[in-house]
Design a protein around this motif. Structure first.
Motif, PDB file in Angstrom:
ATOM      1  N   ASP A 272       0.811  -1.224   0.000  1.00 31.54           N
ATOM      2  CA  ASP A 272       0.000   0.000   0.000  1.00 31.54           C
ATOM      3  C   ASP A 272       0.840   1.268   0.000  1.00 31.54           C
ATOM      4  OD1 ASP A 272      -2.504  -1.350   0.084  1.00 31.54           O
ATOM      5  OD2 ASP A 272      -2.180  -1.745   2.210  1.00 31.54           O
ATOM      6  N   GLY A 273       2.156   1.114  -0.115  1.00 35.54           N
ATOM      7  CA  GLY A 273       3.033   2.271  -0.140  1.00 35.54           C
ATOM      8  C   GLY A 273       4.014   2.271   1.017  1.00 35.54           C
ATOM      9  N   PRO A 274       4.982   3.183   1.006  1.00 39.78           N
ATOM     10  CA  PRO A 274       5.990   3.231   2.068  1.00 39.78           C
ATOM     11  C   PRO A 274       5.413   3.731   3.386  1.00 39.78           C
ATOM     12  CG  PRO A 274       6.237   5.105   0.605  1.00 39.78           C
ATOM     13  CD  PRO A 274       5.187   4.231  -0.009  1.00 39.78           C
ATOM     14  N   VAL A 275       6.022   3.291   4.472  1.00 36.64           N
ATOM     15  CA  VAL A 275       5.640   3.723   5.815  1.00 36.64           C
ATOM     16  C   VAL A 275       6.897   4.167   6.547  1.00 36.64           C
ATOM     17  CG1 VAL A 275       4.652   3.037   8.031  1.00 36.64           C
ATOM     18  CG2 VAL A 275       3.675   2.142   5.904  1.00 36.64           C
ATOM     19  N   VAL A 276       6.837   5.321   7.188  1.00 36.89           N
ATOM     20  CA  VAL A 276       7.949   5.849   7.983  1.00 36.89           C
ATOM     21  C   VAL A 276       7.492   6.014   9.424  1.00 36.89           C
ATOM     22  CG1 VAL A 276       9.532   7.785   8.356  1.00 36.89           C
ATOM     23  CG2 VAL A 276       8.953   7.076   6.020  1.00 36.89           C
ATOM     24  N   LEU A 277       8.254   5.479  10.370  1.00 37.49           N
ATOM     25  CA  LEU A 277       8.026   5.722  11.795  1.00 37.49           C
ATOM     26  C   LEU A 277       9.121   6.655  12.286  1.00 37.49           C
ATOM     27  CD1 LEU A 277       6.307   3.072  11.414  1.00 37.49           C
ATOM     28  CD2 LEU A 277       6.815   2.598  13.822  1.00 37.49           C
ATOM     29  N   HIS A 278       8.726   7.743  12.920  1.00 37.44           N
ATOM     30  CA  HIS A 278       9.677   8.768  13.353  1.00 37.44           C
ATOM     31  C   HIS A 278       9.528   9.029  14.845  1.00 37.44           C
ATOM     32  CE1 HIS A 278      10.656  13.039  14.271  1.00 37.44           C
ATOM     33  NE2 HIS A 278      11.737  12.758  13.576  1.00 37.44           N
ATOM     34  N   LEU A 279      10.650   9.077  15.541  1.00 38.54           N
ATOM     35  CA  LEU A 279      10.670   9.421  16.959  1.00 38.54           C
ATOM     36  C   LEU A 279      11.437  10.714  17.145  1.00 38.54           C
ATOM     37  CD1 LEU A 279      10.013   8.552  19.905  1.00 38.54           C
ATOM     38  CD2 LEU A 279      12.306   7.564  19.995  1.00 38.54           C
ATOM     39  N   GLY A 280      10.759  11.723  17.675  1.00 38.75           N
ATOM     40  CA  GLY A 280      11.406  12.996  17.964  1.00 38.75           C
ATOM     41  C   GLY A 280      11.621  13.151  19.460  1.00 38.75           C
ATOM     42  N   GLY A 281      10.931  14.138  20.036  1.00 37.68           N
ATOM     43  CA  GLY A 281      11.087  14.419  21.458  1.00 37.68           C
ATOM     44  C   GLY A 281      11.443  15.872  21.668  1.00 37.68           C
ATOM     45  N   MET A 282      11.138  16.382  22.849  1.00 41.99           N
ATOM     46  CA  MET A 282      11.416  17.777  23.150  1.00 41.99           C
ATOM     47  C   MET A 282      12.907  18.074  23.098  1.00 41.99           C
ATOM     48  SD  MET A 282      10.248  20.002  26.486  1.00 41.99           S
ATOM     49  CE  MET A 282      11.486  19.278  27.571  1.00 41.99           C
ATOM     50  N   ASP A 283      13.723  17.099  23.524  1.00 38.81           N
ATOM     51  CA  ASP A 283      15.167  17.246  23.488  1.00 38.81           C
ATOM     52  C   ASP A 283      15.774  15.845  23.461  1.00 38.81           C
ATOM     53  OD1 ASP A 283      14.955  16.334  26.153  1.00 38.81           O
ATOM     54  OD2 ASP A 283      15.041  18.373  26.954  1.00 38.81           O
ATOM     55  N   THR A 284      17.092  15.757  23.469  1.00 40.54           N
ATOM     56  CA  THR A 284      17.752  14.452  23.383  1.00 40.54           C
ATOM     57  C   THR A 284      17.433  13.581  24.595  1.00 40.54           C
ATOM     58  OG1 THR A 284      19.538  15.245  21.955  1.00 40.54           O
ATOM     59  CG2 THR A 284      20.002  13.297  23.287  1.00 40.54           C
ATOM     60  N   GLN A 285      17.332  14.168  25.766  1.00 37.10           N
ATOM     61  CA  GLN A 285      17.000  13.384  26.952  1.00 37.10           C
ATOM     62  C   GLN A 285      15.646  12.715  26.786  1.00 37.10           C
ATOM     63  OE1 GLN A 285      17.344  15.298  30.833  1.00 37.10           O
ATOM     64  NE2 GLN A 285      15.570  14.165  31.564  1.00 37.10           N
ATOM     65  N   GLU A 286      14.649  13.482  26.351  1.00 38.30           N
ATOM     66  CA  GLU A 286      13.326  12.910  26.127  1.00 38.30           C
ATOM     67  C   GLU A 286      13.382  11.831  25.045  1.00 38.30           C
ATOM     68  OE1 GLU A 286      10.472  13.347  27.673  1.00 38.30           O
ATOM     69  OE2 GLU A 286      11.095  14.936  29.027  1.00 38.30           O
TER      70      GLU A 286
END
Length: 233
Positions: A201-215
């Motif tokens: 059904d197409g590509p899927v991207v999972l992304h993890l960010g966070g407020m800062d590197t610690q988070e």
């Protein structure tokens, strides 16, 4: 902290405001975050509260119906994002500077490179400030590495991207990237991670960010759990 935008009650707002309100709720010291991340690296079955399962998302009938499914960390709350509907609403917000601004903010939040937002999994109920976001692309695009590189390129002020291939616990070939994002407005640099898979059904991207590197590090066990359990839906 990265300045992001999100949708609340159908309106586009700056995520910096949320960070300001919740900044006092940040977790433990960097060393604790690294220990939690290390616990997840041993596999989804690691004996750590941070990787306790709280259900799955992606299958038909779940909070977000996606081309893939994966396990959620306990207390993380998924919410489906209808990118087409939100973009349509913002484009009808009226002419003038405010309407143009809302449209631009909605587009920046809902699109990144070749993919659009499909699901937002909130870490705040689990005690962290950030999201695991799922993005989906058009059917027929099977260049996983190309999709991920275009996704990263669409995020300004990125440096030191490191790519590698792996296979998810559900047997899906994937490409992962870890990189640094620098906010020029706040003069801060933080770590981010993402991985992409190809589906019928197409590509899927999972992304993890966070407020800062610690988070980011404290939330990483939930991201590792997704990697360890992701399969085609």
């Amino acid at each position: 902290m990265q300045v992001r935008v999100g949708t609340v009650g159908g309106r586009v707002v700056a995520a910096a405001a949320l960070a300001a309100l919740l900044g006092g709720c940040a977790g433990s010291a960097d060393s604790d975050g690294k220990k939690a991340a290390g616990g997840a690296a041993g596999g989804a079955g690691a004996k750590s509260p941070a990787v306790a399962r709280g259900g799955t998302v992606g299958a038909a009938g779940s909070a977000c119906e996606l081309p893939v499914s994966f396990a959620l960390a306990r207390h993380w709350k998924p919410k489906s994002v209808d990118a087409g509907k939100e973009l349509s609403k913002s484009s009808k917000g009226g002419e003038g500077e405010d309407g143009d601004l809302n449209g631009a903010l909605a587009d920046a939040f809902l699109r990144q490179g070749p993919v659009t937002a499909a699901c937002e999994i909130d870490a705040k109920p689990a005690g962290n400030i950030g999201f695991l976001r799922v993005w989906t692309g058009k059917p027929g695009d099977t260049d996983t590495a190309g999709v991920l590189r275009a996704f990263v390129a669409a995020e300004d002020n990125v440096s030191k991207p490191k790519y590698h291939s792996f296979r998810t616990g559900g047997g899906v070939d994937a490409v992962e990237v870890e990189y640094l994002y620098t906010s020029k407005l706040l003069d801060e640099t933080k770590k981010e991670s993402a991985f992409a898979v190809a589906t019928p059904d197409g590509p899927v991207v999972l992304h993890l960010g966070g407020m800062d590197t610690q988070e980011h590090e404290e939330m990483r066990p939930a991201y590792e759990l997704a990697k360890a359990t992701l399969r085609l839906a």
